[in-house]
Scaffold this motif. Structure first.
Motif, PDB file in Angstrom:
ATOM      1  N   THR A 294       0.830  -1.201   0.000  1.00 16.45           N
ATOM      2  CA  THR A 294       0.000   0.000   0.000  1.00 16.45           C
ATOM      3  C   THR A 294       0.865   1.253   0.000  1.00 16.45           C
ATOM      4  N   LEU A 295       1.891   1.273   0.833  1.00 17.72           N
ATOM      5  CA  LEU A 295       2.801   2.424   0.845  1.00 17.72           C
ATOM      6  C   LEU A 295       3.471   2.595  -0.515  1.00 17.72           C
ATOM      7  N   TYR A 296       3.958   1.505  -1.069  1.00 18.95           N
ATOM      8  CA  TYR A 296       4.677   1.570  -2.351  1.00 18.95           C
ATOM      9  C   TYR A 296       3.767   2.094  -3.463  1.00 18.95           C
ATOM     10  N   ASP A 297       2.563   1.576  -3.530  1.00 21.20           N
ATOM     11  CA  ASP A 297       1.674   1.922  -4.632  1.00 21.20           C
ATOM     12  C   ASP A 297       1.144   3.343  -4.541  1.00 21.20           C
ATOM     13  N   ARG A 298       0.904   3.825  -3.314  1.00 21.01           N
ATOM     14  CA  ARG A 298       0.101   5.039  -3.196  1.00 21.01           C
ATOM     15  C   ARG A 298       0.726   6.171  -2.388  1.00 21.01           C
ATOM     16  N   TYR A 299       1.752   5.906  -1.623  1.00 23.27           N
ATOM     17  CA  TYR A 299       2.269   6.929  -0.721  1.00 23.27           C
ATOM     18  C   TYR A 299       3.693   7.386  -1.050  1.00 23.27           C
ATOM     19  N   PHE A 300       4.544   6.471  -1.481  1.00 20.52           N
ATOM     20  CA  PHE A 300       5.932   6.847  -1.743  1.00 20.52           C
ATOM     21  C   PHE A 300       6.002   7.829  -2.911  1.00 20.52           C
ATOM     22  N   LEU A 301       6.798   8.888  -2.740  1.00 22.16           N
ATOM     23  CA  LEU A 301       6.979   9.858  -3.809  1.00 22.16           C
ATOM     24  C   LEU A 301       7.711   9.213  -4.977  1.00 22.16           C
ATOM     25  N   HIS A 302       7.379   9.651  -6.186  1.00 21.67           N
ATOM     26  CA  HIS A 302       8.027   9.084  -7.370  1.00 21.67           C
ATOM     27  C   HIS A 302       8.162  10.136  -8.451  1.00 21.67           C
ATOM     28  N   ILE A 303       9.101   9.933  -9.321  1.00 16.77           N
ATOM     29  CA  ILE A 303       9.278  10.763 -10.514  1.00 16.77           C
ATOM     30  C   ILE A 303       9.205   9.850 -11.723  1.00 16.77           C
ATOM     31  N   THR A 351      -2.150  13.644   5.373  1.00 19.50           N
ATOM     32  CA  THR A 351      -0.885  14.058   5.990  1.00 19.50           C
ATOM     33  C   THR A 351       0.262  13.215   5.445  1.00 19.50           C
ATOM     34  N   LEU A 352       0.052  11.923   5.332  1.00 22.64           N
ATOM     35  CA  LEU A 352       1.098  11.038   4.802  1.00 22.64           C
ATOM     36  C   LEU A 352       1.370  11.343   3.330  1.00 22.64           C
ATOM     37  N   PHE A 353       0.322  11.641   2.584  1.00 23.24           N
ATOM     38  CA  PHE A 353       0.509  11.994   1.170  1.00 23.24           C
ATOM     39  C   PHE A 353       1.361  13.256   1.016  1.00 23.24           C
ATOM     40  N   ASN A 354       1.031  14.292   1.765  1.00 23.66           N
ATOM     41  CA  ASN A 354       1.457  15.643   1.402  1.00 23.66           C
ATOM     42  C   ASN A 354       2.421  16.323   2.359  1.00 23.66           C
ATOM     43  N   SER A 355       2.677  15.778   3.530  1.00 23.71           N
ATOM     44  CA  SER A 355       3.573  16.440   4.476  1.00 23.71           C
ATOM     45  C   SER A 355       4.985  16.567   3.882  1.00 23.71           C
ATOM     46  N   GLY A 356       5.525  17.769   3.986  1.00 21.31           N
ATOM     47  CA  GLY A 356       6.868  18.023   3.458  1.00 21.31           C
ATOM     48  C   GLY A 356       6.908  18.331   1.973  1.00 21.31           C
ATOM     49  N   THR A 357       5.762  18.298   1.310  1.00 22.84           N
ATOM     50  CA  THR A 357       5.726  18.564  -0.125  1.00 22.84           C
ATOM     51  C   THR A 357       5.404  20.033  -0.386  1.00 22.84           C
ATOM     52  N   ASN A 774      -4.160  -0.701   7.709  1.00 20.38           N
ATOM     53  CA  ASN A 774      -3.509  -1.641   6.792  1.00 20.38           C
ATOM     54  C   ASN A 774      -2.004  -1.447   6.799  1.00 20.38           C
ATOM     55  N   ILE A 775      -1.571  -0.196   6.802  1.00 23.01           N
ATOM     56  CA  ILE A 775      -0.138   0.108   6.741  1.00 23.01           C
ATOM     57  C   ILE A 775       0.590  -0.510   7.928  1.00 23.01           C
ATOM     58  N   ILE A 776      -0.007  -0.393   9.122  1.00 27.31           N
ATOM     59  CA  ILE A 776       0.716  -0.896  10.293  1.00 27.31           C
ATOM     60  C   ILE A 776       0.284  -2.304  10.690  1.00 27.31           C
TER      61      ILE A 776
END
Length: 967
Positions: A294-303, A351-357, A774-776
């Motif tokens: 779930t983190l890999y598909d939807r949360y980790f930043l990518h270029i 928050t997980l999606f966008n914090s620090g962006t 799900n993440i944890i």
């Protein structure tokens, strides 16, 4: 491709008996599917050969004449289609399938069809051929497989592959087999396989063993982590080297993120060496497969599709974003990181999606009130789109909009009512899909006295005028206490247009009742002409009937949300949010905002010397103190797409701290959900969470100052959330039955609040947590176990979910085996009918539909007395009847609940068995009781209504987590 088949009859099949290829077969469909033979070679997928193999199996048992019959030919064609569909369904975009997987599917198809003699012959022949192959290869050297790496063809290094799998199994070898995963991985390889496919094969090999033991989920996650490290770091890196590599990689990650236009340049101003050294690589090992995928598909930043983040960098990026305005940013970031990465607390999805962006929209929920004019209506729809763009979930209050046939002064015409505009709201939510991460989500609320309420109830029906249906939008009833009193007392109810009764929208309790009675009197004198009068019980029945049939509108209660609101001095709560846990004031100039996060109860349990499991209050207090600081920080650093949201949030500073892992905690404590002990734990655990949350907020007020509108609030008056239950009793004049017990020193907290104030107008709300749990890897929020074994579907794919606690217990008893797995599948994850499992264990692991809904309500009532907002409470009901629905929702009202969420009924969620005639499980399990209750005069639904098609969503289905904006 060649399938093993019994050959008692001649190999050649007479033309008359050779079945035609299935109708679905076409070269275009199967060109992308290949078969791996046992020698590693890859050949085309030819479904016709499956038909031949099946026909040979029938020849071996029935002889030539039997196999030539029309029945057998038809059956072979059907079975071939089943096998092909099963294989293609696994890999709809193409891929490779091992020949033994095809043979497994053939076996399953034969057994499911009832052709047991043919299936037995097929199984025995396969076993015989396997033995012959084993003898043939005893002294023969195995063929060398080659892999393709960057265009080079090199021999496969089995020792390296084995070591990677072995590393993934560290600490778990009691439950998993390294060699088993290795053999299954190699079996699915072919000569010339790309190197990346090798580790995908290992992931699939481990994943396929999940039914044997939940520990395989952790192994699968670690194998996935190996591939993620290679993608991010550009090379394979063993876990043992990651402590050093994390520290080296982190500054580079920040630089790449800033350069790529993803990260806030302010992050580069942190002491990145210190931050990088704080990353704990060992925390990467705690993920389940579902969580990491779930983190890999939807949360980790990518270029351009390539991931930049590793798990610990992800958590630190979120922590740094939340600490960006702190004085000692590094210390606070590390503090925030530690509770996130240790799974003690998890921030919500936005928050997980966008914090620090660059677009730090971190809040979860937005509540709006729609004005009764065309400009206000379309402003509200525009605001919905802007707020949803960056992952905000929406709750709209549409009660002020005038009803159908009411007069429009500006055009001297008649209004078309609320419904046509809601169709636009529905389509806007679909169109704004949050950058493809998930669809936009909105819930519309309407008060029960609104003249359009009857049509509003039918918005989610699958019949009727599609122009007046909203299949993608959630709806909720906003019910005043006066309506419930009239239902209880069998009195009439009157519907009005808000254009004629504008003050009702802002009145609550006794003031609402007085004004409402005044308008009813005006209908008698003829002063008010547009209205409708009906028995309140009839409307209540229709509400429950539509709730059963469509899952909407949800049942929420206006007066307890307002009478118990700490902020009643500055406004009215006109609705809840997308998931019914947020209860904040809204008006034409203020959009309420709430940012969320949840404490993992499981991580805060401790076992005493006597073996008793209890809450660790010291750790819980520490976690909540840090979490509340994180949530409060969001308010100041948040990106606001709409000024009305910024102004409201700055003035009131509400947050919503929730919980998750409640069911897991009960399992660890050996307490069934359907028990008084569970009710007591719901009470004491929520008391502790709320106490420490309110304490943390007053400590923040001491440091940073109280929120602007604190003066005059219930907090300011020394009235805490539990005290406000008495306010509800006084306003209702009865109909409130709530337990008043307490265990902590609330007087000391009152004294502290009086001295320092509160930093946040609202502090606690229990969101669904479907995604972050799900993440944890814990149970969602306050939910009971859905099933002990099932397949969960979400945007990341399908995942086998097994109750870890149950498996451990059954293994101790020697009961966990393939037969138990088969039984759990057959009985939809329930132990109730598996007699060999001890009764005590069946009670402990009872699934959601085996827990009477009254227990869910009782637990929720004990929580609600402490909570200053509300909770997302799903109601699970087996054997739904009008009487049972009626009793359950009346109980919720009498127990002081503010809101409820989805109704889940057994008739909607039971899958039909393949051996059944079809349709048996679509019927409501206890429909007759509805008819009986109606016949006896008991409040309930008529049989004709209760037999409607129930809501078909269940945990894991697409759309069930549509409210994950709140998570």
């Amino acid at each position: 491709m060649q399938l093993s088949t019994p050959s008692a009859q001649p190999a050649a099949v007479p033309p008359a008996t050779k079945p035609a290829a299935p109708a679905a077969e076409s070269k275009a469909v199967y060109n992308d599917h290949k078969i791996i033979r046992r020698n590693g070679s890859v050949v085309s997928f030819e479904p016709g050969k499956i038909s031949v193999a099946l026909t040979k199996a029938f020849l071996a048992v029935n002889g030539g004449q039997g196999a030539a019959s029309a029945r057998v030919r038809e059956l072979v064609e059907q079975l071939t289609g089943q096998v092909v569909n099963a294989l293609v369904r696994r890999q709809p975009s193409g891929g490779t399938v091992h020949i033994e997987d095809i043979q497994d599917q053939v076996e399953l198809a034969l057994m499911r069809s009832g052709e047991h003699d043919v299936a037995r012959a097929y199984v025995l022949y396969r076993e015989k051929r396997a033995q012959q192959r084993a003898l043939m290869h005893t002294d023969a050297s195995q063929p060398t497989l080659h892999v393709t790496d960057n265009g080079r063809r090199v021999p496969l290094d089995p020792a390296h592959l084995h070591s990677v799998i072995e590393a993934a199994c560290v600490g778990l070898t009691e439950f998993v087999s390294v060699d088993g995963i290795f053999k299954e991985t190699v079996k699915n390889l072919y000569d010339g396989v790309p190197v990346d496919e090798i580790f995908k094969s290992a992931i699939l090999a481990a994943r396929s063993q999940l039914e044997k033991d939940p520990a395989y989920s952790t192994v699968t996650a670690r194998l996935l982590l190996h591939t993620i490290r290679k993608e991010v770091l550009g090379e394979e890196v063993e876990q043992s080297a990651m402590e050093e590599r994390y520290a080296e990689y982190f500054p580079t990650f920040i630089a790449r993120g800033i350069e790529g236009g993803l990260l806030n340049p302010e992050l580069a101003k942190f002491d990145l060496d210190r931050i990088g050294k704080a990353l704990d690589d060992k925390r990467d090992l705690q993920f389940t497969y579902l969580g990491l995928q779930t983190l890999y598909d939807r949360y980790f930043l990518h270029i351009e599709g390539k991931r930049l983040e590793l798990p610990q960098a992800f958590f630190m990026r979120v922590a740094m974003g939340l600490a960006i305005a702190e004085k000692d940013r590094e210390t606070r970031a590390i503090e925030f990181y530690n509770i996130l990465s240790s799974f003690d607390f998890m921030s919500s999805t936005p928050t997980l999606f966008n914090s620090g962006t660059l677009h730090s929209q971190l809040s979860s929920c937005y509540l709006t009130t729609v004005a009764d004019n065309l400009e206000g209506i379309y402003d509200a729809i525009k605001e919905n789109a802007l707020l949803a763009k960056y992952a905000g979930g929406l709750g709209n209050d549409w009660t002020p909009v005038r009803a159908l046939r009411s007069h429009i002064k500006g055009t001297n015409g008649e209004s078309q009512g609320v419904v046509p505009f809601l169709k636009v709201v529905n389509d806007t939510a679909v169109a704004v899909n949050q950058g493809g991460k998930r669809k936009g989500a909105v819930c519309t609320y309407l008060e029960t006295w609104h003249l359009d309420i009857e049509e509003f109830l039918e918005l989610r029906k699958n019949t009727g005028d599609e122009r007046r249906r909203t299949h993608d939008m959630n709806t909720a009833n906003w019910i005043p206490d006066l309506f419930m009193k009239r239902v209880m007392e069998g009195a009439d109810w009157t519907l009005f247009s808000p254009s004629d009764t504008p003050d009702l929208h802002d009145l609550v309790g006794k003031d609402f009742e007085a004004a409402y009675l005044g308008y009813e009197n005006k209908t008698q004198t003829g002063e008010l002409k547009l209205f409708k009068k009906m028995p309140a019980l009839n409307l209540w029945r229709k509400m429950l009937s539509m709730l059963f049939e469509t899952g909407h509108p949800w049942i929420t209660f206006k007066d307890p949300c307002n009478i118990r609101s700490p902020q009643q001095h500055v406004g009215v709560v006109h609705s809840s949010n997308l998931c019914t846990e947020i209860t904040l004031n809204t008006n034409d100039s203020e959009i309420a905002v709430c940012n969320l996060g949840s404490v993992n109860l499981v991580a805060h349990l401790t076992t005493g010397a006597d073996g008793k499991v209890t809450l660790d209050h010291d750790k819980l207090k520490r976690t909540i103190d840090i979490a509340m600081r994180m949530l409060d920080n969001v308010i100041d650093i948040n990106y606001y797409a709409v000024d009305k949201a910024r102004n409201s949030n700055a003035r009131h500073r509400p947050v919503g701290l929730g919980i998750m892992g409640f069911q897991d905690s009960l399992h660890i404590m050996r307490v069934p959900y359907a028990s008084q002990d569970a009710v007591s734990f719901a009470d004491t655990s929520m008391e502790a969470v709320c106490y420490y949350a309110y304490l943390a907020s007053t400590r923040l007020a001491e440091e940073r100052g109280a929120y602007q509108s604190f003066k005059g609030s219930l907090w300011d008056q020394g009235i805490l959330p539990k005290d406000s239950v008495q306010l509800l009793r006084d306003a209702r004049g009865g109909y409130v039955d709530v337990d008043d017990s307490e265990t902590l020193d609330w007087n000391a907290l009152r004294t502290r609040i009086k001295a320092h104030g509160m930093r946040n107008s609202n502090c606690v709300a229990i969101a669904p947590t479907a995604t972050i749990s799900n993440i944890i890897g814990v149970s969602a929020c306050i939910e009971p176990t859905y099933q002990n074994l099932y397949v969960k579907s979400n945007l990341s794919g399908e995942f086998t979910i097994v109750n870890d606690y149950l498996v451990r217990d059954l293994k101790k008893l020697g009961l966990w085996d393939e037969v138990m797995v088969a039984d759990l599948k057959y009985f939809d994850g329930s132990l109730a009918k598996i007699d060999r499992v001890p009764a005590e264990m069946r009670q402990l692991y009872a699934t959601a539909f085996e827990v009477e809904p009254s227990w869910l309500v009782e637990c929720a009532s004990r929580r609600q007395k402490w909570i200053d907002q509300s909770q997302s409470l799903n109601i699970y009901m087996a054997g739904a009847s009008g009487k049972k629905l009626d009793e359950t929702y009346k109980l919720a009202w009498q127990r002081g609940l503010k809101t409820t969420y989805y109704l889940r009924t057994m008739g909607a969620t039971s899958a039909e068995k393949s051996t059944g005639r079809g349709g048996e499980l679509n019927a409501v399990a206890n429909a007759s009781s509805a008819a009986n209750s109606a016949a006896s005069g008991q409040p309930g639904l008529p049989e004709a209504e209760i037999l409607g098609a129930a809501c078909t969503m269940r945990p894991g289905d697409p759309g069930f987590e549509e409210c994950e904006a709140c998570q």
